[in-house]
Design a protein around this motif. Structure first.
Motif, mmCIF file in Angstrom:
data_model
loop_
_atom_site.group_PDB
_atom_site.id
_atom_site.type_symbol
_atom_site.label_atom_id
_atom_site.label_comp_id
_atom_site.label_asym_id
_atom_site.label_seq_id
_atom_site.Cartn_x
_atom_site.Cartn_y
_atom_site.Cartn_z
ATOM 1 N N ALA A 58 37.528 14.240 6.682
ATOM 2 C CA ALA A 58 36.519 14.635 5.699
ATOM 3 C C ALA A 58 36.909 15.927 4.997
ATOM 4 C CB ALA A 58 35.162 14.791 6.382
ATOM 5 N N GLN A 59 37.606 16.810 5.734
ATOM 6 C CA GLN A 59 38.023 18.078 5.153
ATOM 7 C C GLN A 59 39.310 17.943 4.328
ATOM 8 O OE1 GLN A 59 35.829 20.699 5.718
ATOM 9 N NE2 GLN A 59 34.704 19.087 6.774
ATOM 10 N N GLY A 60 40.228 17.072 4.783
ATOM 11 C CA GLY A 60 41.546 17.023 4.157
ATOM 12 C C GLY A 60 41.720 16.022 3.041
ATOM 13 N N ARG A 66 43.250 15.057 -4.886
ATOM 14 C CA ARG A 66 43.566 15.901 -6.043
ATOM 15 C C ARG A 66 45.055 15.946 -6.322
ATOM 16 N NH1 ARG A 66 39.023 18.899 -4.098
ATOM 17 N NH2 ARG A 66 40.313 20.134 -2.673
ATOM 18 N N ARG A 67 45.867 15.768 -5.280
ATOM 19 C CA ARG A 67 47.326 15.847 -5.458
ATOM 20 C C ARG A 67 47.933 14.536 -5.944
ATOM 21 N NH1 ARG A 67 49.079 18.007 0.226
ATOM 22 N NH2 ARG A 67 51.012 16.977 -0.397
ATOM 23 N N PHE A 106 40.822 9.743 11.242
ATOM 24 C CA PHE A 106 41.229 10.453 10.018
ATOM 25 C C PHE A 106 41.280 9.493 8.833
ATOM 26 C CE2 PHE A 106 44.176 12.107 6.934
ATOM 27 C CZ PHE A 106 43.916 13.471 6.905
ATOM 28 N N CYS A 107 41.919 8.342 9.052
ATOM 29 C CA CYS A 107 42.047 7.359 7.973
ATOM 30 C C CYS A 107 40.686 6.820 7.547
ATOM 31 C CB CYS A 107 42.959 6.218 8.413
ATOM 32 S SG CYS A 107 44.679 6.689 8.671
ATOM 33 N N VAL A 111 38.989 6.932 3.902
ATOM 34 C CA VAL A 111 38.542 5.722 3.213
ATOM 35 C C VAL A 111 37.119 5.902 2.703
ATOM 36 C CG1 VAL A 111 37.869 3.311 3.590
ATOM 37 C CG2 VAL A 111 40.102 4.124 4.370
ATOM 38 N N TYR A 112 36.251 6.481 3.543
ATOM 39 C CA TYR A 112 34.874 6.739 3.122
ATOM 40 C C TYR A 112 34.827 7.669 1.914
ATOM 41 C CZ TYR A 112 32.687 4.693 7.304
ATOM 42 O OH TYR A 112 32.236 3.835 8.269
ATOM 43 N N VAL A 113 35.564 8.776 1.982
ATOM 44 C CA VAL A 113 35.558 9.743 0.879
ATOM 45 C C VAL A 113 35.988 9.069 -0.417
ATOM 46 C CG1 VAL A 113 36.687 11.807 -0.050
ATOM 47 C CG2 VAL A 113 35.913 11.775 2.327
#
Length: 418
Positions: A58-60, A66-67, A106-107, A111-113
């Protein structure tokens, strides 16, 4: 409603498939872990790995988006998640499973974000509430359906893990072939814990404790089922009960939330959760009370999460809502990491039914603290509160911020009409 969903149906279909795969692996960890001889404490660490990875994702993920953009991030995370699911039966070691769960968490968070950013971009002020509601329903139906799929194979083989991986892989086709690029996710930096506590102490403490309840229900249910001697079909049904409860009880609790003091409703839901945990403890000789306890406990856990979000919004300015929402999501994640540790230790030290003994104090603590807070602060007039929207605890900060914005718009619209 049909017109609203016509623009996002492919994304919702993809989400259902993702949740089928993700929901299968949650229960499979308990089933296969028992077959491999893992202890409840080891499975608790493995379960916590998922929630630690989810919090990191969620943080990363917004920085990655953006990259390199949504499409690349979505495809990459989906590939890693699919590979991770296949690797579980190949690497039957507690440390390896913890690392894999960290990766899958993490994945899944990423995916949610990404998916929620697409949903938010495809919505307008007039349709956002309906789209978010449909998204939450799609998630819940996928999680419930996943438990039914577990009855089609043997957890001792690789078949179910491969099936979960296939479902996740297939889910990306309708999404990636139908969505268009959107601006990079702009998630507001979470509010610091001390500042959040100064605005809404009940929500800050309550959602931290609730994180432990949710991760226990979601991650340790199958572990309890195997340790308690339930059959495979009974374990699948038991694991589905919390999601079915959330699906059916979300609306009536949300309806009440907009009509009475939310602290009173929070207290009531937590008392019901405590009673459900007691029912699970005393109903050890019959699966029916266990199913009922899981249904009720899950049915109040998800609405409690949304109640804490809505209650916080009642006491802060519109400008502070995104940061406060991010702070609550982060706080919930910290609690979710710690919950399985306590449950796994209790189950190993006492008995499998200590699963309920670990759940009951969390609900009881929320009830007692909410009741005490009612004596420390005047209630907000119901007419001045923000609207409630059912948000699942698994939602990323993107969906939580979008839901908060929708709640403000609805409340302002109601004021204008009034």
């Amino acid at each position: 409603m049909i017109q609203v969903l016509s623009s996002v149906w492919a994304l919702l279909v993809g989400i259902v498939f993702i949740m089928l795969g993700n929901g299968m692996q949650f229960t499979l960890i308990g089933l296969r872990g028992d077959i491999e001889g893992f202890s409840p404490a080891q499975l608790a660490v493995i379960t916590s790995g998922y929630f630690a990875g989810f919090l990191l994702g969620a943080q990363g993920t917004p920085r990655m988006i953006r990259r390199v953009g949504h499409v690349r991030v979505f495809a990459a995370l989906g590939s890693f998640m699919s590979a991770g699911l296949i690797a579980f039966p190949l690497l039957t070691d507690p440390i390896a499973w913890t690392v894999l769960r960290l990766l899958v968490g993490f994945c899944m968070s990423g995916v949610y974000v990404t998916a929620e950013s697409w949903l938010n971009d495809a919505s307008t002020n007039a349709t956002r509430g309906k789209v978010l509601s449909a998204y939450m329903i799609a998630q819940t139906l996928g999680l419930i359906g996943a438990q039914g799929l577990l009855t089609l194979g043997d957890a001792a083989t690789s078949v179910l893990f491969i099936g979960a991986s296939i479902l996740v892989s297939v889910s990306f086709a309708p999404i990636l072939l139908s969505v268009s690029p959107v601006p990079a996710a702009a998630i507001t930096r979470p509010m610091s814990l001390p500042r959040l506590f100064s605005f809404a102490p009940l929500s800050t403490v309550g959602i931290l404790i609730l994180g432990g309840s949710y991760s226990t229900l979601l991650g340790m249910g199958a572990v309890f089922g195997t340790q308690a001697g339930l059959s495979r079909n009974e374990i699948a049904l038991f694991a589905a009960m919390p999601f079915a409860g959330a699906l059916l009880l979300q609306y009536p609790i949300g309806w009440l939330s907009d009509r009475i003091d939310r602290r009173l409703l929070i207290t009531g839901c937590a008392v019901i959760g405590t009673a459900a945990s007691a029912l699970g403890w005393i109903g050890s000789d019959d699966p029916v009370p266990l199913f009922a306890a899981a249904f009720i406990a899950g049915g109040v856990t998800t609405p409690l999460y949304a109640l804490f979000l809505a209650y916080t919004n009642d006491y802060i300015t519109v400008e502070d809502m995104p940061a406060a929402s991010g702070g609550l999501v982060f706080t919930f994640g910290i609690g979710a990491i710690g919950g399985p540790f306590l449950t796994g230790w209790a189950m190993q030290a006492i008995s499998p039914y200590a699963y309920w003994l670990a759940l009951a104090p969390t609900f009881a603590a929320i009830a007692l603290y909410a009741a005490w807070r009612m004596t420390r602060r005047e209630s907000v007039q119901v007419s001045d509160t923000e609207s409630y929207l059912g948000v699942l605890p698994s939602a990323s900060p993107v969906a939580v911020e979008a839901a908060g914005a929708w709640a403000v718009e609805q409340a302002e619209g109601g004021d204008a009409l009034g």
